[in-house]
Design a protein around this motif. Structure first.
Motif, PDB file in Angstrom:
ATOM      1  N   ASP A 217       0.834  -1.207   0.000  1.00  0.00           N
ATOM      2  CA  ASP A 217       0.000   0.000   0.000  1.00  0.00           C
ATOM      3  C   ASP A 217       0.868   1.256   0.000  1.00  0.00           C
ATOM      4  O   ASP A 217       0.571   2.244  -0.683  1.00  0.00           O
TER       5      ASP A 217
ATOM      6  N   GLU B  74       2.290   1.839  -3.442  1.00  0.00           N
ATOM      7  CA  GLU B  74       1.273   2.403  -4.334  1.00  0.00           C
ATOM      8  C   GLU B  74       1.100   3.896  -4.052  1.00  0.00           C
ATOM      9  O   GLU B  74       1.023   4.715  -4.978  1.00  0.00           O
TER      10      GLU B  74
ATOM     11  N   LEU C 295      -6.456  -4.180  -4.239  1.00  0.00           N
ATOM     12  CA  LEU C 295      -5.498  -3.744  -5.260  1.00  0.00           C
ATOM     13  C   LEU C 295      -6.074  -3.869  -6.662  1.00  0.00           C
ATOM     14  O   LEU C 295      -5.809  -3.012  -7.509  1.00  0.00           O
TER      15      LEU C 295
END
Length: 357
Positions: A41, A44, A123
């Motif tokens: 995470d 990203e 995701l």
């Protein structure tokens, strides 16, 4: 419902989005309880999209904006036709991998995590853990026992990564193990190695605060800061015959950490690569051959691991909750969660978001 969605690098938004509809055949709607912020995470948020598809995913059809969160658990709200073994009110942990269940070379062999069409809730799926609700397949959910807390249900996923890494390395009773990286996965791997019976544990990291935290979690480990000490030399000096460790597990995705693993492992030992490297890295392949070692990748986990990992955590044999350093609300997820974990001077290790707070 409220959700945290990824729009672009450094662009996460708390938004009101539609609650998922009634579950279809084989589907389950859950009310999320706790979700962990994973290193994926963070990547990203910092550099994405990486795993988040910019075009519709070939299997799920999902694309951004994406609700984040793949380490989570919750309470069953409703079940669709054909769902057995789950009913409203059941507390569950989410196994987030989504893929074909048949008609795929790997799926037909039960190796679902290796499917080329693999997607993940949080995701590359219509929902994720950083929202009030999530619609999933029945195979994504495993009931947790009364002995497991809702927050521990969110720790099953990263713990499964750690257990699989130890399995790939063949860690067993009496093993000597080096782990590089004292992040959440590294410390969970430390705990998984001890649960598997490892007798001598080494942990390497350049962050002294994290090494100190690890010593509080497992007090008889040998910690190494490679900026001051050579990991291979330290490991050899403390292993039988000064030959090196049986298994070295790389949990960083760092070139120097991988080289340290190869240097520290004994002849005919095993090096396991768990961290994701951002680019190609050179390795001394003469030493790989000369030392007669195995180098093994460790990608995610077999989906069948959930009952086993739940048992390890709920029994206390693998106290995963020790890695949690903070619990926050969804409204504060970016500032007190993502930004706090990316702060080089920060002291946070694993942060959970409480969706019920």
């Amino acid at each position: 419902m409220k959700a945290l969605r990824f729009h672009a690098a450094k662009d996460l938004r708390i938004e009101e989005v539609a609650k998922p509809g009634a579950p279809g055949p084989g589907q389950v709607l859950i009310r999320n309880r706790f979700v962990g912020i994973c290193g994926t995470d963070l990547h990203e948020y910092s550099y994405g999209p990486i795993f988040i598809p910019t075009a519709p995913h070939p299997f799920t059809g999902a694309s951004g904006p994406q609700v984040l969160g793949h380490e989570f658990g919750g309470v069953v709200e409703a079940v669709g036709e054909g769902v057995v073994g789950l009913r409203p009110g059941d507390r569950v942990s989410v196994q987030p991998l989504i893929m074909p269940r048949s008609g795929d070379y790997f799926a037909d062999r039960g190796l679902f995590h290796l499917s080329p069409q693999l997607a993940l809730a949080g995701l590359s799926w219509q929902g994720g853990g950083m929202a009030d609700y999530c619609l999933l397949h029945d195979y994504n959910l495993v009931k947790i026992p009364d002995a497991m807390t809702d927050s521990e249900a969110a720790l099953v996923e990263p713990t499964a990564v750690a257990v699989y890494a130890c399995d790939r390395g063949g860690v067993r009773a009496g093993s000597s193990v080096l782990i590089t990286g004292a992040g959440p996965i590294g410390i969970l791997t430390l705990l998984a190695a001890r649960a598997a019976g490892a007798a001598r544990l080494f942990l390497s990291d350049i962050n002294d605060a994290r090494l100190a935290f690890a010593r509080d979690v497992v007090d008889d480990i040998v910690t190494i800061n490679p900026r001051r000490d050579d990991p291979g030399r330290v490991v050899r000096a403390r292993t039988e015959g000064e030959v090196g460790c049986d298994v070295a597990i790389e949990c960083v995705g760092n070139e120097h950490a991988l080289k340290a693993c190869l240097d520290a492992v004994r002849k005919q030992g095993v090096v396991v690569q768990t961290g994701l490297h951002p680019h190609e890295n050179p390795l001394d392949w003469f030493q790989v051959t000369f030392k007669d070692v195995d180098i093994r990748g460790s990608w995610a986990y077999p989906t069948q691991y959930w009952p086993r990992v739940i048992g390890l955590i709920s029994s206390g044999l693998l106290p995963a909750k020790k890695v949690v350093t903070r619990t926050i609300t969804l409204d504060r997820a970016v500032a007190d969660g993502f930004d706090a974990l990316l702060d080089p001077a920060g002291e946070q290790l694993k942060i959970l978001i409480d969706l019920g707070a």
